[in-house]
Design an enzyme around this catalytic site. Sequence first.
Site, PDB file in Angstrom:
ATOM      1  N   TYR A  33       0.833  -1.204   0.000  1.00  0.00           N
ATOM      2  CA  TYR A  33       0.000   0.000   0.000  1.00  0.00           C
ATOM      3  C   TYR A  33       0.864   1.249   0.000  1.00  0.00           C
ATOM      4  O   TYR A  33       2.078   1.187   0.213  1.00  0.00           O
ATOM      5  CB  TYR A  33      -0.943   0.009   1.207  1.00  0.00           C
ATOM      6  CG  TYR A  33      -0.268   0.337   2.526  1.00  0.00           C
ATOM      7  CD1 TYR A  33       0.548  -0.582   3.172  1.00  0.00           C
ATOM      8  CD2 TYR A  33      -0.417   1.588   3.112  1.00  0.00           C
ATOM      9  CE1 TYR A  33       1.166  -0.273   4.371  1.00  0.00           C
ATOM     10  CE2 TYR A  33       0.201   1.909   4.321  1.00  0.00           C
ATOM     11  CZ  TYR A  33       0.990   0.973   4.942  1.00  0.00           C
ATOM     12  OH  TYR A  33       1.613   1.280   6.126  1.00  0.00           O
ATOM     13  N   LYS A 149       6.495  -1.930   1.712  1.00  0.00           N
ATOM     14  CA  LYS A 149       5.339  -1.360   2.430  1.00  0.00           C
ATOM     15  C   LYS A 149       4.158  -2.324   2.313  1.00  0.00           C
ATOM     16  O   LYS A 149       3.231  -2.104   1.531  1.00  0.00           O
ATOM     17  CB  LYS A 149       5.013   0.029   1.855  1.00  0.00           C
ATOM     18  CG  LYS A 149       4.231   0.896   2.820  1.00  0.00           C
ATOM     19  CD  LYS A 149       4.334   2.350   2.438  1.00  0.00           C
ATOM     20  CE  LYS A 149       3.407   3.232   3.239  1.00  0.00           C
ATOM     21  NZ  LYS A 149       3.611   3.187   4.684  1.00  0.00           N
ATOM     22  N   GLU A 182      12.328   2.757  13.836  1.00  0.00           N
ATOM     23  CA  GLU A 182      11.458   3.829  13.334  1.00  0.00           C
ATOM     24  C   GLU A 182      10.177   3.827  14.149  1.00  0.00           C
ATOM     25  O   GLU A 182      10.004   3.002  15.051  1.00  0.00           O
ATOM     26  CB  GLU A 182      11.153   3.614  11.845  1.00  0.00           C
ATOM     27  CG  GLU A 182      10.480   2.278  11.567  1.00  0.00           C
ATOM     28  CD  GLU A 182      10.366   1.944  10.089  1.00  0.00           C
ATOM     29  OE1 GLU A 182      10.208   2.850   9.267  1.00  0.00           O
ATOM     30  OE2 GLU A 182      10.420   0.736   9.766  1.00  0.00           O
ATOM     31  N   LEU A 208      11.537   1.469   6.730  1.00  0.00           N
ATOM     32  CA  LEU A 208      10.954   1.916   5.473  1.00  0.00           C
ATOM     33  C   LEU A 208      11.712   3.145   4.967  1.00  0.00           C
ATOM     34  O   LEU A 208      12.037   4.035   5.753  1.00  0.00           O
ATOM     35  CB  LEU A 208       9.477   2.287   5.691  1.00  0.00           C
ATOM     36  CG  LEU A 208       8.721   2.588   4.410  1.00  0.00           C
ATOM     37  CD1 LEU A 208       8.419   1.286   3.661  1.00  0.00           C
ATOM     38  CD2 LEU A 208       7.417   3.314   4.707  1.00  0.00           C
TER      39      LEU A 208
HETATM   40  N1  PDD Z   1       3.200   5.076   7.037  1.00  0.00           N
HETATM   41  N2  PDD Z   1       7.913   4.045   8.593  1.00  0.00           N
HETATM   42  C1  PDD Z   1       6.797   3.299   8.617  1.00  0.00           C
HETATM   43  C2  PDD Z   1       6.831   1.989   9.326  1.00  0.00           C
HETATM   44  C3  PDD Z   1       5.633   3.753   7.970  1.00  0.00           C
HETATM   45  O1  PDD Z   1       4.525   2.976   7.985  1.00  0.00           O
HETATM   46  C4  PDD Z   1       5.637   5.014   7.322  1.00  0.00           C
HETATM   47  C5  PDD Z   1       4.432   5.543   6.604  1.00  0.00           C
HETATM   48  C6  PDD Z   1       6.822   5.763   7.335  1.00  0.00           C
HETATM   49  C7  PDD Z   1       6.936   7.091   6.632  1.00  0.00           C
HETATM   50  O2  PDD Z   1       6.940   6.932   5.229  1.00  0.00           O
HETATM   51  P1  PDD Z   1       6.385   8.062   4.245  1.00  0.00           P
HETATM   52  O3  PDD Z   1       7.116   9.316   4.578  1.00  0.00           O
HETATM   53  O4  PDD Z   1       6.721   7.570   2.909  1.00  0.00           O
HETATM   54  O5  PDD Z   1       4.919   8.193   4.493  1.00  0.00           O
HETATM   55  C8  PDD Z   1       7.944   5.239   7.968  1.00  0.00           C
HETATM   56  C9  PDD Z   1       1.965   5.486   6.406  1.00  0.00           C
HETATM   57  C10 PDD Z   1       1.760   6.952   6.384  1.00  0.00           C
HETATM   58  C11 PDD Z   1       0.821   4.701   7.023  1.00  0.00           C
HETATM   59  O6  PDD Z   1       0.997   3.517   7.187  1.00  0.00           O
HETATM   60  O7  PDD Z   1      -0.232   5.272   7.294  1.00  0.00           O
END
Ligand code: PDD
Length: 296
Positions: A33, A149, A182, A208
């Site tokens: 996703y 992801k 993270e 990620l």
């Molecule tokens: N999550 N680390 C994890 C584990 C994440 O699930 C996310 C993003 C990030 C940040 O990635 P980005 O800047 O590309 O959004 C880091 C999304 C927003 C979610 O699961 O809702």
Amino acid sequence: MPRFSYVNGRYVPHAEAAVHIEDRGFQFADGVYEVISWIGGHFADEVGHLDRLERSLREMRIAQPMPRRALQLVLREFIRRNRLKDAYVYIQVTRGVAPRDFKFPQEDVRPSLIVSAIGRPSFDIAARKKLLKKAVTVPDIRWKRRDIKTTSLTAQVLAKQTAVDRGAYEAWMVDDEGFITEGSSTNAWIVDKKGTLITRPTDHNDILKGVTRNAIQALCKKEGVKLVERAFTPAEAYKAKEAFITAATTLVMPIVEIDGHKIGDGRLGNLTEKILDFYFAYAADEKRRQERWTPK
Ligand code: PDD
């Protein structure tokens, strides 16, 4: 106002949007996703998110449900039908619908694609600067391919709920060596006493590669902010001058307490504020770029 979601080629009223019970996303979390912010009429970091979606699909050996240009048109039609001004747009692709069996289904099984809007975001920068959040640390119990992801998010669900149970907003996960990986759905950053920005590298596939993180990294380089990519421990984070998290949803969000330890003076830090300003200026600039954008 009617609300629509997109499910496998159709825009359907959100309340009726559904997939089959044998969708492999439902039974195996066999899917990937993305979440992209739609800010006042434009996508933030659209290319980065679509690049990562395609990479996640390749790593999972799931076929792309449609070419990128077609998906970009679907996303815009989705926005148009829902008359969205600000939104988090959720895109999910799974390996498709097939009788439950661990191995991949036959090649003629098509991947499922859904698009929906989640949450009610506020992208007002002044309001954002007042959102000062707390974090707690929890063990990182996830699988090893955290660079993909996937929709397999049970460890993150448990982590986030632990944070909420302890009166915090985010859980910073800690690996077996005692270093923060993270946040449950965000990347983690600290600023040390000398003003150096620190965040964990992404080249071991153990976190990620955040798209917001990437944009901020590039902005820091441009603006001359000293950034070091290395892992850090909770003890180091407690002593940090500033801390914040980044994601497509949170954008840049200050963290002012970790495991009950006040970070800096417990207020929005100077560098965090500067980065928040950079990021919003960059997002506004992206809006100008997208106003000229037409799918080819
Ligand atoms: N999550 N680390 C994890 C584990 C994440 O699930 C996310 C993003 C990030 C940040 O990635 P980005 O800047 O590309 O959004 C880091 C999304 C927003 C979610 O699961 O809702």
